[in-house]
Design an enzyme around this catalytic site. Structure first.
Site, PDB file in Angstrom:
ATOM      1  N   CYS A 174       1.010  -1.242   0.196  1.00 31.48           N
ATOM      2  CA  CYS A 174      -0.312  -0.152  -0.331  1.00 31.48           C
ATOM      3  C   CYS A 174       0.589   0.959  -0.312  1.00 31.48           C
ATOM      4  O   CYS A 174       1.016   1.417   0.494  1.00 31.48           O
ATOM      5  CB  CYS A 174      -0.729  -0.062   1.105  1.00 31.48           C
ATOM      6  SG  CYS A 174      -1.964   1.573   1.020  1.00 31.48           S
ATOM      7  N   CYS A 234      -0.007   4.158   2.376  1.00 30.83           N
ATOM      8  CA  CYS A 234       0.122   4.236   3.759  1.00 30.83           C
ATOM      9  C   CYS A 234       0.980   4.336   3.698  1.00 30.83           C
ATOM     10  O   CYS A 234       1.297   4.652   4.977  1.00 30.83           O
ATOM     11  CB  CYS A 234      -0.694   2.816   4.175  1.00 30.83           C
ATOM     12  SG  CYS A 234      -1.981   1.911   3.313  1.00 30.83           S
ATOM     13  N   ASP A 235       2.289   3.851   3.110  1.00 31.33           N
ATOM     14  CA  ASP A 235       3.740   3.357   3.681  1.00 31.33           C
ATOM     15  C   ASP A 235       4.233   4.459   2.502  1.00 31.33           C
ATOM     16  O   ASP A 235       5.793   4.419   3.149  1.00 31.33           O
ATOM     17  CB  ASP A 235       4.053   2.092   3.563  1.00 31.33           C
ATOM     18  CG  ASP A 235       3.018   1.207   4.478  1.00 31.33           C
ATOM     19  OD1 ASP A 235       3.224   2.175   5.503  1.00 31.33           O
ATOM     20  OD2 ASP A 235       2.748  -0.042   3.710  1.00 31.33           O
TER      21      ASP A 235
END
Ligand code: NDP
Length: 319
Positions: free
Chosen positions: A140, A143-144
């Site tokens: 992701c 997300c990261d």
């Protein structure tokens, strides 16, 4: 609670313990639907496999995925949701009430069912990939990606997700390699154009990842093979700190497919903006019905909708 062989009657059954399931549980319990929630194998869902979550509103300093999911669980329990370990192994949605089997034995009859079983990101299946999960390997970018500002990263895949994630990462990182196994991208033309026009994305066509390289701190590189199985086959190494998989997701819908309408990729189809499935009284929320956004916050929002839809449905039934 009933014994194993007697049928337990439940007003609102929630299947899944990610943000969608827990949010549905918070709303359903506050609406007095006395929900019972089955967690599935991975209690807390996909977010428990990530480290820091910095984009979920309400946590100004960030929070780890597992802690956030614990918070959601406690919040659902505080209002009376009964949370149980167990997986749904069979369903019978042919009539009312809906029949659900847990762990191959326990029988439940539910007036309303909320499916929030999520989806699982696909991985390549390399041992080194497993070793560095959460230490440079992520599925992701939204997300990261932030943790790789100014660094070099790679994205694997040639679809819309891979192109979107590569472009997103290009805005944060020094360089992005897009590792594509074929000679072309499968993504839409518009998405391809964005990739080709972004100067710090290098597309590596006909490359496959053989191994991830790293140390105690995480990923430091990847070993790739070019034109595997041809006379031109060759190996090469790239120096990267992050390795992002974007090779698709598998929605967890197998057990429901006999009754619930799925799209061609296996995601649950819901009616318009609602969470209603083709079966009255069965609702779906989160990644199991959303191939596009797949965020904790969008799943939580979907869980809220499903609980409200379930409450209205039960109200119409006279419960
Ligand atoms: P896709 O299934 O479309 O693409 C997966 C990609 O991963 C393909 O290029 C595939 O290669 C590659 N791949 C699969 N397995 C491997 C492997 N083992 N090794 C290397 N590469 C592999 O998935 P997406 O997640 O990209 O998209 C899912 C759906 O969501 C699509 O319908 C897409 O259009 C949609 N979507 C739309 C967006 C938008 O419109 N903004 C954004 C994101 C997704 P190959 O081509 O060789 O099979």
């Amino acid at each position: 609670m009933s014994t194993e062989n007697t049928i337990e009657k439940v007003k609102c059954l929630i299947i899944g313990s990610g943000p969608a399931g827990y949010t549905a549980a918070i709303y359903a319990s506050r609406a007095n639907l006395h929900p019972v929630l089955y967690t599935g194998l991975q209690m807390g869902g996909q977010l428990t496999t990530t480290t820091e979550v910095e984009n979920f509103p309400g946590y100004p300093e960030g929070v780890t995925g597992p802690v956030m999911m614990e918070d959601m669980r406690k919040q659902a329990e505080r209002f009376g949701t009964e949370i149980r370990f167990g997986i749904v192994t069979d369903v019978d949605f042919s009539g009312h009430p809906h029949k659900v089997t847990i762990d191959g034995e326990k029988q439940i009859e539910a007036d309303a069912v909320i499916i929030a079983t999520g989806a699982a990101a696909k991985y390549l299946g390399l041992p080194s990939e497993e070793k560095f999960k959460g230490m440079g390997v992520s599925a992701c970018a939204t997300c990261d990606g932030f943790f790789y500002r100014g660094k070099n990263v790679a994205v694997v895949g040639g679809g819309d997700t891979a192109c979107e994630e590569a472009t997103y990462l290009a805005g944060l990182c020094q360089k992005v390699y897009l590792i594509v196994r074929k000679t072309y991208l499968r993504a839409s033309k518009a998405m391809q154009k964005r990739v080709f026009e972004t100067p710090n994305i290098e597309v590596l066509f006909e490359h496959n990842t053989v191994e991830l390289l790293g140390n105690d701190m995480g990923v430091t590189g990847a070993k790739l093979v070019y034109k595997k199985g041809t006379p031109e086959e060759s190996l090469k190494e790239i120096a990267i700190d992050g390795f992002f998989l974007a090779i698709g997701h598998t929605p967890n819908t197998d057990v429901f497919k006999k009754y619930i309408t799925l799209d061609e990729q296996g995601y649950i189809v819901t009616e318009g903006k609602s969470s209603r499935t083709n079966i009255p009284g069965v609702f779906a929320a989160g990644d199991v019905m959303d191939p596009t956004y797949r965020q904790g916050i969008t799943s939580a929002g979907a869980g809220c909708r499903a609980a409200i839809d379930a409450e209205r449905y039960l109200g119409e039934l006279g419960h």
